[in-house]
Write a protein that holds these residues in place. Structure first.
Motif, PDB file in Angstrom:
ATOM      1  N   MET A   1      -3.369  -0.843   0.388  1.00 26.03           N
ATOM      2  CA  MET A   1      -2.399  -0.332  -0.561  1.00 26.03           C
ATOM      3  C   MET A   1      -1.112  -1.144  -0.452  1.00 26.03           C
ATOM      4  O   MET A   1      -0.602  -1.364   0.629  1.00 26.03           O
ATOM      5  N   ASN A   2      -0.592  -1.611  -1.572  1.00 30.04           N
ATOM      6  CA  ASN A   2       0.628  -2.413  -1.574  1.00 30.04           C
ATOM      7  C   ASN A   2       1.848  -1.518  -1.540  1.00 30.04           C
ATOM      8  O   ASN A   2       1.918  -0.507  -2.214  1.00 30.04           O
ATOM      9  N   MET A   3       2.836  -1.937  -0.777  1.00 31.50           N
ATOM     10  CA  MET A   3       4.065  -1.175  -0.658  1.00 31.50           C
ATOM     11  C   MET A   3       5.076  -1.763  -1.633  1.00 31.50           C
ATOM     12  O   MET A   3       5.207  -2.975  -1.734  1.00 31.50           O
ATOM     13  N   PRO A   4       5.812  -0.932  -2.397  1.00 33.88           N
ATOM     14  CA  PRO A   4       6.836  -1.476  -3.291  1.00 33.88           C
ATOM     15  C   PRO A   4       7.952  -2.129  -2.489  1.00 33.88           C
ATOM     16  O   PRO A   4       8.185  -1.778  -1.342  1.00 33.88           O
ATOM     17  N   LEU A   5       8.634  -3.086  -3.127  1.00 34.68           N
ATOM     18  CA  LEU A   5       9.668  -3.843  -2.422  1.00 34.68           C
ATOM     19  C   LEU A   5      10.778  -2.963  -1.873  1.00 34.68           C
ATOM     20  O   LEU A   5      11.358  -3.271  -0.845  1.00 34.68           O
ATOM     21  N   ASP A   6      11.088  -1.873  -2.557  1.00 36.56           N
ATOM     22  CA  ASP A   6      12.193  -1.059  -2.076  1.00 36.56           C
ATOM     23  C   ASP A   6      11.748   0.029  -1.097  1.00 36.56           C
ATOM     24  O   ASP A   6      12.548   0.800  -0.605  1.00 36.56           O
ATOM     25  N   ALA A   7      10.468   0.094  -0.798  1.00 32.48           N
ATOM     26  CA  ALA A   7       9.979   1.101   0.149  1.00 32.48           C
ATOM     27  C   ALA A   7      10.255   0.664   1.575  1.00 32.48           C
ATOM     28  O   ALA A   7      10.371  -0.522   1.868  1.00 32.48           O
ATOM     29  N   GLU A   8      10.368   1.605   2.440  1.00 28.36           N
ATOM     30  CA  GLU A   8      10.523   1.364   3.871  1.00 28.36           C
ATOM     31  C   GLU A   8      11.665   0.392   4.193  1.00 28.36           C
ATOM     32  O   GLU A   8      11.461  -0.592   4.897  1.00 28.36           O
ATOM     33  N   PRO A   9      12.881   0.656   3.698  1.00 29.69           N
ATOM     34  CA  PRO A   9      13.983  -0.278   3.946  1.00 29.69           C
ATOM     35  C   PRO A   9      14.355  -0.373   5.426  1.00 29.69           C
ATOM     36  O   PRO A   9      14.966  -1.342   5.842  1.00 29.69           O
ATOM     37  N   ASP A  10      13.980   0.627   6.212  1.00 29.98           N
ATOM     38  CA  ASP A  10      14.336   0.618   7.631  1.00 29.98           C
ATOM     39  C   ASP A  10      13.286  -0.065   8.502  1.00 29.98           C
ATOM     40  O   ASP A  10      13.468  -0.170   9.713  1.00 29.98           O
ATOM     41  N   THR A  11      12.182  -0.513   7.921  1.00 28.51           N
ATOM     42  CA  THR A  11      11.168  -1.209   8.690  1.00 28.51           C
ATOM     43  C   THR A  11      11.775  -2.492   9.229  1.00 28.51           C
ATOM     44  O   THR A  11      12.359  -3.270   8.478  1.00 28.51           O
ATOM     45  N   ALA A  15       8.123  -5.898  12.532  1.00 28.57           N
ATOM     46  CA  ALA A  15       7.003  -5.088  12.050  1.00 28.57           C
ATOM     47  C   ALA A  15       6.482  -5.628  10.721  1.00 28.57           C
ATOM     48  O   ALA A  15       5.263  -5.685  10.492  1.00 28.57           O
ATOM     49  N   LEU A  16       7.390  -6.038   9.849  1.00 28.66           N
ATOM     50  CA  LEU A  16       6.971  -6.625   8.574  1.00 28.66           C
ATOM     51  C   LEU A  16       6.229  -7.938   8.791  1.00 28.66           C
ATOM     52  O   LEU A  16       5.227  -8.213   8.126  1.00 28.66           O
ATOM     53  N   LEU A  17       6.701  -8.742   9.736  1.00 24.74           N
ATOM     54  CA  LEU A  17       6.038 -10.012  10.022  1.00 24.74           C
ATOM     55  C   LEU A  17       4.635  -9.769  10.564  1.00 24.74           C
ATOM     56  O   LEU A  17       3.687 -10.468  10.195  1.00 24.74           O
ATOM     57  N   ALA A  18       4.482  -8.766  11.426  1.00 29.31           N
ATOM     58  CA  ALA A  18       3.157  -8.425  11.961  1.00 29.31           C
ATOM     59  C   ALA A  18       2.234  -7.959  10.834  1.00 29.31           C
ATOM     60  O   ALA A  18       1.048  -8.305  10.810  1.00 29.31           O
ATOM     61  N   ARG A  19       2.786  -7.180   9.895  1.00 28.94           N
ATOM     62  CA  ARG A  19       1.972  -6.731   8.764  1.00 28.94           C
ATOM     63  C   ARG A  19       1.557  -7.912   7.893  1.00 28.94           C
ATOM     64  O   ARG A  19       0.422  -7.966   7.403  1.00 28.94           O
ATOM     65  N   TYR A  20       2.463  -8.865   7.696  1.00 30.81           N
ATOM     66  CA  TYR A  20       2.110 -10.063   6.936  1.00 30.81           C
ATOM     67  C   TYR A  20       0.974 -10.819   7.635  1.00 30.81           C
ATOM     68  O   TYR A  20       0.020 -11.264   6.989  1.00 30.81           O
ATOM     69  N   ARG A  22      -1.330  -9.707   9.288  1.00 31.47           N
ATOM     70  CA  ARG A  22      -2.595  -8.985   9.075  1.00 31.47           C
ATOM     71  C   ARG A  22      -3.005  -9.001   7.598  1.00 31.47           C
ATOM     72  O   ARG A  22      -3.973  -8.343   7.225  1.00 31.47           O
ATOM     73  N   GLY A  23      -2.269  -9.740   6.750  1.00 32.24           N
ATOM     74  CA  GLY A  23      -2.669  -9.908   5.361  1.00 32.24           C
ATOM     75  C   GLY A  23      -1.933  -9.051   4.354  1.00 32.24           C
ATOM     76  O   GLY A  23      -2.327  -8.996   3.189  1.00 32.24           O
ATOM     77  N   ASP A  24      -0.854  -8.402   4.746  1.00 33.50           N
ATOM     78  CA  ASP A  24      -0.102  -7.529   3.842  1.00 33.50           C
ATOM     79  C   ASP A  24       0.905  -8.366   3.044  1.00 33.50           C
ATOM     80  O   ASP A  24       1.985  -8.693   3.524  1.00 33.50           O
ATOM     81  N   ALA A  25       0.546  -8.694   1.813  1.00 39.31           N
ATOM     82  CA  ALA A  25       1.405  -9.529   0.964  1.00 39.31           C
ATOM     83  C   ALA A  25       2.700  -8.816   0.592  1.00 39.31           C
ATOM     84  O   ALA A  25       3.741  -9.457   0.439  1.00 39.31           O
ATOM     85  N   ALA A  26       2.661  -7.496   0.452  1.00 37.50           N
ATOM     86  CA  ALA A  26       3.874  -6.749   0.115  1.00 37.50           C
ATOM     87  C   ALA A  26       4.901  -6.852   1.232  1.00 37.50           C
ATOM     88  O   ALA A  26       6.106  -6.938   0.979  1.00 37.50           O
ATOM     89  N   ALA A  27       4.440  -6.868   2.486  1.00 39.92           N
ATOM     90  CA  ALA A  27       5.361  -7.032   3.616  1.00 39.92           C
ATOM     91  C   ALA A  27       6.027  -8.403   3.546  1.00 39.92           C
ATOM     92  O   ALA A  27       7.220  -8.533   3.830  1.00 39.92           O
ATOM     93  N   ALA A  28       5.262  -9.411   3.150  1.00 38.27           N
ATOM     94  CA  ALA A  28       5.831 -10.758   3.016  1.00 38.27           C
ATOM     95  C   ALA A  28       6.887 -10.786   1.920  1.00 38.27           C
ATOM     96  O   ALA A  28       7.942 -11.399   2.082  1.00 38.27           O
ATOM     97  N   ARG A  29       6.626 -10.111   0.809  1.00 36.10           N
ATOM     98  CA  ARG A  29       7.610 -10.086  -0.287  1.00 36.10           C
ATOM     99  C   ARG A  29       8.901  -9.400   0.161  1.00 36.10           C
ATOM    100  O   ARG A  29       9.993  -9.874  -0.123  1.00 36.10           O
ATOM    101  N   LEU A  30       8.767  -8.291   0.869  1.00 33.44           N
ATOM    102  CA  LEU A  30       9.950  -7.572   1.338  1.00 33.44           C
ATOM    103  C   LEU A  30      10.741  -8.415   2.339  1.00 33.44           C
ATOM    104  O   LEU A  30      11.961  -8.523   2.248  1.00 33.44           O
ATOM    105  N   LEU A  31      10.033  -9.034   3.270  1.00 30.83           N
ATOM    106  CA  LEU A  31      10.703  -9.869   4.270  1.00 30.83           C
ATOM    107  C   LEU A  31      11.368 -11.075   3.606  1.00 30.83           C
ATOM    108  O   LEU A  31      12.482 -11.453   3.972  1.00 30.83           O
TER     109      LEU A  31
END
Length: 196
Positions: A1-11, A15-20, A22-31
């Protein structure tokens, strides 16, 4: 499931880099949205050239993506690591262009010229950039990171791989040199004696 860019602003960045990794493209966009403007701003202040700063920002972010699978949380902050990579990339570019005359460096242009206040701001920014360009590389890096990017001295020490005392010395000398360089232009830049 993709996370919207404005979701989880406190992450946090790690943690975002680790998610990226693992293949999470939404984490890469947010970072990317979170870090690229800071990296670009640092590079622009050090290099004084928008196109060069864009190149540095892209290269720094590419290096971050390449290192993501090996990233170990807790060893360094992602932003500190990225500022250091950016600083090194800027130093490399400065060394390559060391022979370029100041007149050969393109002046950054304001995309919305017009109002007198904007012209005054532009003149001030240009004067500051020229004064920054006249500083030795390490002083410029320290001043930009401390007084423009707002980083703390211990983080700057990590980025530049020097002691905190060396950072304090570099920023103090840099500030004095900037004050001296800009002192003669106070009236021209619209500062009066009662203006701080």
């Amino acid at each position: 499931m993709n996370m919207p860019l404005d979701a989880e602003p406190d992450t946090d960045d790690a943690a975002l880099l680790a998610r990226y990794a693992r293949g999470d493209a939404a984490a890469a966009r947010l970072l990317t949205a979170r870090l690229t403007p800071r990296v670009y701003a640092q590079a622009f202040r050090v290099l004084g050239d928008g196109a060069e700063a864009e190149d540095v920002a892209q290269e720094a972010m590419l290096r971050l993506w390449k290192t993501a699978p090996q990233w170990r949380e807790g060893e360094a902050k992602v932003s500190t690591w990225l500022y250091r990579v950016t600083a090194n990339l800027c130093i490399d570019r400065l060394r390559r262009t060391r022979g370029a005359a100041l007149d050969d460096v393109a002046e950054p242009q304001d995309p919305t010229p017009g109002v007198e206040a904007k012209m005054q701001d532009r003149a001030r920014m240009d004067a500051l950039q020229m004064a920054l360009n006249a500083l030795p590389d390490r002083q410029r890096q320290a001043v930009v990171l401390r007084h423009i990017e707002g980083l703390a001295n211990p983080e700057i020490a990590q980025i530049l791989d020097i002691s905190t005392e060396a950072v304090e010395s570099l920023t103090a000398r840099g500030k004095r040199a900037l004050a001296t360089s800009l002192a003669g232009a106070r009236a021209e830049l619209g500062y009066t004696d009662d203006t701080e």
